[in-house]
Design an enzyme around this catalytic site. Sequence first.
Site, PDB file in Angstrom:
ATOM      1  N   ASP A 264       9.233   2.669   1.888  1.00 55.93           N
ATOM      2  CA  ASP A 264       8.046   3.355   2.375  1.00 55.93           C
ATOM      3  C   ASP A 264       7.913   3.042   3.866  1.00 55.93           C
ATOM      4  O   ASP A 264       7.451   1.972   4.248  1.00 55.93           O
ATOM      5  CB  ASP A 264       6.815   2.886   1.582  1.00 55.93           C
ATOM      6  CG  ASP A 264       5.520   3.537   2.060  1.00 55.93           C
ATOM      7  OD1 ASP A 264       5.498   4.072   3.183  1.00 55.93           O
ATOM      8  OD2 ASP A 264       4.519   3.483   1.312  1.00 55.93           O
TER       9      ASP A 264
ATOM     10  N   LYS B 283       2.411   9.877   8.406  1.00 54.71           N
ATOM     11  CA  LYS B 283       1.673   9.408   9.587  1.00 54.71           C
ATOM     12  C   LYS B 283       2.170   9.968  10.928  1.00 54.71           C
ATOM     13  O   LYS B 283       1.762  11.048  11.303  1.00 54.71           O
ATOM     14  CB  LYS B 283       1.612   7.876   9.580  1.00 54.71           C
ATOM     15  CG  LYS B 283       0.699   7.369   8.453  1.00 54.71           C
ATOM     16  CD  LYS B 283       0.163   5.981   8.678  1.00 54.71           C
ATOM     17  CE  LYS B 283      -1.015   5.699   7.766  1.00 54.71           C
ATOM     18  NZ  LYS B 283      -0.698   4.935   6.567  1.00 54.71           N
TER      19      LYS B 283
ATOM     20  N   PHE C 235       0.855  -1.190   0.000  1.00 56.66           N
ATOM     21  CA  PHE C 235       0.000   0.000   0.000  1.00 56.66           C
ATOM     22  C   PHE C 235       0.884   1.230   0.000  1.00 56.66           C
ATOM     23  O   PHE C 235       1.760   1.376   0.852  1.00 56.66           O
ATOM     24  CB  PHE C 235      -0.941   0.039   1.211  1.00 56.66           C
ATOM     25  CG  PHE C 235      -1.871   1.217   1.167  1.00 56.66           C
ATOM     26  CD1 PHE C 235      -3.020   1.188   0.378  1.00 56.66           C
ATOM     27  CD2 PHE C 235      -1.583   2.383   1.866  1.00 56.66           C
ATOM     28  CE1 PHE C 235      -3.866   2.293   0.291  1.00 56.66           C
ATOM     29  CE2 PHE C 235      -2.420   3.492   1.787  1.00 56.66           C
ATOM     30  CZ  PHE C 235      -3.564   3.439   1.007  1.00 56.66           C
TER      31      PHE C 235
HETATM   32  C1  PLP Z   1      -0.918   5.245   5.148  1.00 60.35           C
HETATM   33  C2  PLP Z   1       0.129   4.826   4.199  1.00 60.35           C
HETATM   34  C3  PLP Z   1       0.354   5.540   3.008  1.00 60.35           C
HETATM   35  C4  PLP Z   1      -0.507   6.700   2.575  1.00 60.35           C
HETATM   36  O1  PLP Z   1      -0.444   7.780   3.446  1.00 60.35           O
HETATM   37  P1  PLP Z   1      -1.535   8.963   3.322  1.00 60.35           P
HETATM   38  O2  PLP Z   1      -1.063   9.970   4.317  1.00 60.35           O
HETATM   39  O3  PLP Z   1      -2.875   8.363   3.665  1.00 60.35           O
HETATM   40  O4  PLP Z   1      -1.495   9.458   1.938  1.00 60.35           O
HETATM   41  C5  PLP Z   1       1.389   5.116   2.197  1.00 60.35           C
HETATM   42  N1  PLP Z   1       2.158   4.067   2.525  1.00 60.35           N
HETATM   43  C6  PLP Z   1       1.966   3.358   3.654  1.00 60.35           C
HETATM   44  C7  PLP Z   1       2.863   2.201   3.969  1.00 60.35           C
HETATM   45  C8  PLP Z   1       0.935   3.708   4.522  1.00 60.35           C
HETATM   46  O5  PLP Z   1       0.720   2.985   5.622  1.00 60.35           O
END
Ligand code: PLP
Length: 393
Positions: free
Chosen positions: A215, A244, A128
Amino acid sequence: MTSHIMPTYGRLPVTFDHGEGVWLIDENNNRYLDALSGIAVCNLGHAHPNVHKAICEQSAKLLHTSNLYAIANQELLADKLTEKSGMDNVFFCNSGAEANEAAIKLARKFGHSKNIENPAIIVMEKSFHGRTLATLSATGNAKVQLGFAPLVEGFIRVPYNDIKAIELALAAHKNIVAVLVEPIQGEGGINIPAPDYLNQLRSLCDQHDILMMLDEIQSGIGRTGKFLAFQHNNIIPDVCTLAKALGNGVPIGACLARGKAAQLLTAGTHGSTFGGNPLACSAALAVLETLDADDLITAAQQKGDAIHSQFAEQLKNNKHVVDIRNKGLMIGIELDRPCADLVKLALEKQLLINVTNDTTIRLLPPLIINTEEINSLVNTLAAIINTYTEQTA
Ligand SMILES: *Cc1c(COP(=O)(O)O)cnc(C)c1O
């Protein structure tokens, strides 16, 4: 009354009025134990006094100027982030998806700098990376992509935790410029790769002169027991994305780069109006200071392991529990059946949890959770799980 909010979320029937540490308090003064932290955002818990103080003081001075001027808090935050991560520099934005957009643009620039006209990025199954067009195209989940074709081109998908698959992709495609991967997959079900996966990936990226892009949007900022999850492996990526928990609830994202990746996005090639503004950076500075001052990162590892062993004990006779896994306070409990209903059952017991990838209970409690709260979390949730698996054949 009909809501005028676009129905992009299936919302639970509760509205919180305020928070205190790991607790969220609803409009009727019911207290809920928050074992999700707004999906790994409020790592310091709710209404943390240091964050409160920092944003109060900053808001009295200055909220926003523009990235057309130097921003003192942004410089300071970049100093701290690069020092703590071993990276060279930072691009600030406002969310995780934006941080990954920056990483994707940077990888394409890297490709063009090597005269690769059609650069491609290796991405993972079950990954994701966000909801913008490029990041949903990078995401390994058909539900996230459904209805949004045509997707952004230039992604090659391989299974997670499979170095061989990456080697094969590199052999088959000469236009690969980067690998984008989560050190631990969050939305995909708290999937923890083999202990040396990132080390092997680092070597492979070096051999092929491609960018290793991590990420860390969910795994970063202390959650796994290191400031960044890759620090368990003693490697440094070329690119690392954060968001986050960086602002503990104040929106801020960051794309960190190093070495050959650090000088690719130059004046006029990327930007953000709000990115790294004085307010957001003041919150992030308070977060980093508090994590260190209160030794919360080391504690995250111990607390996560304690939660793991307590669940293992209380669920040991439940043969429907497939696996319990954690790295620090990134915790997954996988059942042998879909269990999204557990979220509502837990809510009835004033406990906030999440279920991801259909069968995995995801727990991302605040790093400040104490022993008593841990006991309450485990006792309540283990009972709910045991009742649930008895009743759903
Ligand atoms: C939450 C998340 C995203 C997206 O972040 P947003 O602030 O909602 O755009 C991308 N990568 C990972 C691994 C995430 O957990």
